[in-house]
Motif scaffolding. Structure first.
Motif, PDB file in Angstrom:
ATOM      1  N   LYS A   6      47.221  62.774  27.445  1.00 30.81           N
ATOM      2  CA  LYS A   6      46.010  62.654  28.249  1.00 30.81           C
ATOM      3  C   LYS A   6      45.731  61.203  28.600  1.00 30.81           C
ATOM      4  N   SER A   7      45.918  60.315  27.633  1.00 32.47           N
ATOM      5  CA  SER A   7      45.664  58.893  27.868  1.00 32.47           C
ATOM      6  C   SER A   7      46.633  58.323  28.903  1.00 32.47           C
ATOM      7  N   VAL A   8      47.877  58.797  28.866  1.00 29.46           N
ATOM      8  CA  VAL A   8      48.864  58.330  29.840  1.00 29.46           C
ATOM      9  C   VAL A   8      48.453  58.720  31.250  1.00 29.46           C
ATOM     10  N   TRP A   9      48.015  59.967  31.420  1.00 28.11           N
ATOM     11  CA  TRP A   9      47.607  60.429  32.754  1.00 28.11           C
ATOM     12  C   TRP A   9      46.363  59.695  33.250  1.00 28.11           C
ATOM     13  N   ILE A  10      45.408  59.463  32.349  1.00 31.87           N
ATOM     14  CA  ILE A  10      44.194  58.734  32.742  1.00 31.87           C
ATOM     15  C   ILE A  10      44.548  57.291  33.103  1.00 31.87           C
ATOM     16  N   THR A  11      45.441  56.676  32.338  1.00 36.48           N
ATOM     17  CA  THR A  11      45.864  55.305  32.638  1.00 36.48           C
ATOM     18  C   THR A  11      46.553  55.226  33.999  1.00 36.48           C
ATOM     19  N   LEU A  12      47.451  56.174  34.266  1.00 39.61           N
ATOM     20  CA  LEU A  12      48.133  56.194  35.562  1.00 39.61           C
ATOM     21  C   LEU A  12      47.154  56.414  36.710  1.00 39.61           C
ATOM     22  N   LEU A  13      46.183  57.318  36.518  1.00 39.30           N
ATOM     23  CA  LEU A  13      45.170  57.569  37.546  1.00 39.30           C
ATOM     24  C   LEU A  13      44.342  56.320  37.824  1.00 39.30           C
ATOM     25  N   LEU A  14      43.965  55.612  36.763  1.00 39.93           N
ATOM     26  CA  LEU A  14      43.192  54.384  36.932  1.00 39.93           C
ATOM     27  C   LEU A  14      44.027  53.289  37.599  1.00 39.93           C
ATOM     28  N   CYS A  15      45.330  53.257  37.307  1.00 39.39           N
ATOM     29  CA  CYS A  15      46.214  52.294  37.986  1.00 39.39           C
ATOM     30  C   CYS A  15      46.227  52.537  39.489  1.00 39.39           C
ATOM     31  N   VAL A  16      46.365  53.804  39.875  1.00 44.31           N
ATOM     32  CA  VAL A  16      46.371  54.149  41.295  1.00 44.31           C
ATOM     33  C   VAL A  16      45.025  53.808  41.928  1.00 44.31           C
ATOM     34  N   LEU A  17      43.925  54.136  41.239  1.00 44.10           N
ATOM     35  CA  LEU A  17      42.589  53.836  41.754  1.00 44.10           C
ATOM     36  C   LEU A  17      42.381  52.336  41.890  1.00 44.10           C
ATOM     37  N   CYS A  18      42.868  51.573  40.922  1.00 45.72           N
ATOM     38  CA  CYS A  18      42.722  50.116  40.954  1.00 45.72           C
ATOM     39  C   CYS A  18      43.484  49.522  42.140  1.00 45.72           C
ATOM     40  N   VAL A  74      43.458  47.205  47.673  1.00 48.54           N
ATOM     41  CA  VAL A  74      43.867  47.221  49.079  1.00 48.54           C
ATOM     42  C   VAL A  74      42.653  47.322  49.998  1.00 48.54           C
ATOM     43  N   ILE A  75      41.725  48.226  49.665  1.00 51.79           N
ATOM     44  CA  ILE A  75      40.527  48.394  50.499  1.00 51.79           C
ATOM     45  C   ILE A  75      39.680  47.128  50.487  1.00 51.79           C
ATOM     46  N   SER A  76      39.488  46.555  49.298  1.00 48.59           N
ATOM     47  CA  SER A  76      38.668  45.350  49.178  1.00 48.59           C
ATOM     48  C   SER A  76      39.274  44.183  49.935  1.00 48.59           C
ATOM     49  N   ARG A 125      41.766  36.225  51.047  1.00 50.63           N
ATOM     50  CA  ARG A 125      41.222  37.359  50.296  1.00 50.63           C
ATOM     51  C   ARG A 125      42.055  37.767  49.092  1.00 50.63           C
ATOM     52  N   LEU A 126      43.363  37.784  49.235  1.00 53.57           N
ATOM     53  CA  LEU A 126      44.197  38.294  48.146  1.00 53.57           C
ATOM     54  C   LEU A 126      44.082  37.470  46.864  1.00 53.57           C
ATOM     55  N   PRO A 127      44.010  36.122  46.915  1.00 54.25           N
ATOM     56  CA  PRO A 127      43.806  35.384  45.654  1.00 54.25           C
ATOM     57  C   PRO A 127      42.518  35.794  44.943  1.00 54.25           C
ATOM     58  N   ARG A 128      41.463  36.035  45.723  1.00 54.87           N
ATOM     59  CA  ARG A 128      40.194  36.451  45.121  1.00 54.87           C
ATOM     60  C   ARG A 128      40.308  37.833  44.485  1.00 54.87           C
ATOM     61  N   ILE A 129      41.022  38.746  45.134  1.00 53.99           N
ATOM     62  CA  ILE A 129      41.217  40.082  44.591  1.00 53.99           C
ATOM     63  C   ILE A 129      42.035  40.018  43.306  1.00 53.99           C
ATOM     64  N   MET A 130      43.081  39.216  43.305  1.00 56.28           N
ATOM     65  CA  MET A 130      43.926  39.091  42.119  1.00 56.28           C
ATOM     66  C   MET A 130      43.160  38.481  40.946  1.00 56.28           C
ATOM     67  N   ILE A 131      42.360  37.473  41.210  1.00 53.25           N
ATOM     68  CA  ILE A 131      41.632  36.825  40.117  1.00 53.25           C
ATOM     69  C   ILE A 131      40.545  37.750  39.572  1.00 53.25           C
ATOM     70  N   ALA A 132      39.918  38.565  40.434  1.00 57.95           N
ATOM     71  CA  ALA A 132      38.939  39.545  39.957  1.00 57.95           C
ATOM     72  C   ALA A 132      39.599  40.555  39.034  1.00 57.95           C
ATOM     73  N   THR A 133      40.809  40.984  39.377  1.00 63.17           N
ATOM     74  CA  THR A 133      41.542  41.934  38.535  1.00 63.17           C
ATOM     75  C   THR A 133      41.877  41.326  37.184  1.00 63.17           C
ATOM     76  N   LEU A 167      36.097  44.203  40.598  1.00 57.36           N
ATOM     77  CA  LEU A 167      36.514  44.358  41.996  1.00 57.36           C
ATOM     78  C   LEU A 167      35.394  44.951  42.847  1.00 57.36           C
ATOM     79  N   VAL A 168      34.762  46.008  42.348  1.00 58.94           N
ATOM     80  CA  VAL A 168      33.680  46.653  43.100  1.00 58.94           C
ATOM     81  C   VAL A 168      32.464  45.738  43.173  1.00 58.94           C
ATOM     82  N   ALA A 169      32.137  45.069  42.049  1.00 62.07           N
ATOM     83  CA  ALA A 169      30.988  44.162  42.036  1.00 62.07           C
ATOM     84  C   ALA A 169      31.184  43.023  43.035  1.00 62.07           C
ATOM     85  N   ASP A 170      32.378  42.466  43.073  1.00 59.49           N
ATOM     86  CA  ASP A 170      32.652  41.370  44.004  1.00 59.49           C
ATOM     87  C   ASP A 170      32.638  41.858  45.451  1.00 59.49           C
TER      88      ASP A 170
END
Length: 348
Positions: free
Chosen positions: A21-33, A38-40, A73-81, A308-311
């Motif tokens: 279960k943890s593996v699937w949740i981790t993979l789902l969160l990776c995809v969401l992240c 990309v959207i941000s 934009r991408l440096p800011r996204i990477m540093i937020a992550t 990411l969302v807060a920024d």
């Protein structure tokens, strides 16, 4: 055992038990992240569609889009992550070691100590020493505050609630010292320090910021994950951990140093971004339970998502102003902290 998958090395000296279960949740969160990144990256004063962002990342985008995405934009996204993941894991470790759901780097004063170290670096060595040394200054400040916190909290041991309450007071005192330095310093350095204290990732660059923080995260996060078993043992209490053969004090020191190093290096780049280390571990435990082998990667991904969302909201909802992301995380995290205080009011 259907819920778990066992991984063993060829010589069977290393064995890891993974919950499916943890593996699937981790993979789902990776995809969401990745999706949020990309959207941000495409959202701003000039909107770039996710498809065009992906084209730029593969070197096939328009020249103007390429400049906006890669340089701005991408440096800011990477540093937020990176910062969100580091603060979340630092908070998860503190909550496990201290066995207190209220613990986090900003609540216990670690973030403010790291901020003071960075402010001192800006005032004493700004312009003369490479910015790549700032994480060491932040980590030094965070370690000093952590040592002082333990000394002040010690009374035949360290009780969790006493540590949190003293940490809150110590955090306020250190913040006042930082602001005194800011007020008394030159205007240029004071402006830079004030933005830093509010928790901002504005004006991020690849060489000065991303490449400074990236080695710390790539080294510290895997080491922390391999220490997850020691966190699980620490949560059982000192007596049980000692009877199980664990070196409690040695492991506790290693874990606290790892937590302080993660928080200090993140604060050195992003400033005093509050409450991510408090919220993300709680959310992770709701999703995957209390085992730290699962909590740490899920906390890292949730911390990255929160920042990411807060920024994204902070830099787009108040145009043309670019509000520091730390303001938004504090606005969300402060009520969450009060809720935790109320929920745990009869625990101690």
């Amino acid at each position: 055992m259907g819920k778990y998958k066992s991984l063993r090395s060829a010589n069977s000296k290393i064995s890891i038990l993974i919950e499916k279960k943890s593996v699937w949740i981790t993979l789902l969160l990776c995809v969401l992240c990745i999706a949020v990144m990309v959207i941000s990256t495409g959202v701003g004063s000039k909107f770039i569609s996710p498809i065009d962002v992906i084209k730029v990342l593969f070197g096939r985008g328009e020249p103007m889009d390429q400049v906006i995405v890669e340089k701005l934009r991408l440096p800011r996204i990477m540093i937020a992550t990176l910062i969100g993941a580091s603060l979340a894991v630092a908070g998860a470790i503190l909550q496990g070691v201290i066995r207190n759901p209220l613990a986090s780097p900003d609540v216990t004063g670690v973030t403010e100590g790291a901020s003071l170290g960075a402010v001192l670096f800006i005032f004493l060595a700004g312009g003369t020493v490479s910015i790549h040394w700032m994480p060491l200054a932040s980590i030094g400040g965070a370690l000093a505050v952590t040592a002082l916190l333990y000394v002040l909290s010690w009374k035949q041991g360290v009780e969790p609630l006493r540590l949190v309450l003293i940490g809150i007071g110590l955090s306020a005192a250190i913040k006042s010292v930082s602001y005194m330095l800011i007020i008394s310093g030159p205007m240029q350095l004071a402006d830079r320090s004030l933005i830093f204290m509010s928790g901002s990732i504005y004006g991020i660059s690849w060489d000065k910021d991303v490449l400074t923080l990236l080695p710390w995260v790539l080294i510290l996060l895997p080491i922390t994950w391999f220490q997850a078993r020691n966190v699980n043992i620490q949560m059982l209490g000192d007596d049980v951990a000692n009877s199980a053969g664990a070196h409690v004090q040695k492991h506790r020191l290693i874990l606290i140093v790892l937590s302080v190093a993660l928080a200090g290096s993140a604060v050195a780049i992003g400033g005093a971004i509050a409450f991510i280390g408090l919220m993300a571990p709680h959310m992770a435990r709701k999703l995957v339970g209390s085992s730290f082998g699962s909590v740490l990667p899920v906390s890292a991904l949730l911390g990255a998502l929160i920042l990411l969302v807060a920024d994204l909201v902070a830099r787009t909802a108040f145009l043309p102003r670019d509000v520091p992301a730390g303001v938004l995380t504090a606005a969300i995290g402060a009520p969450f902290f009060m809720y935790l205080l109320y929920r745990n009011r009869n625990r101690y």
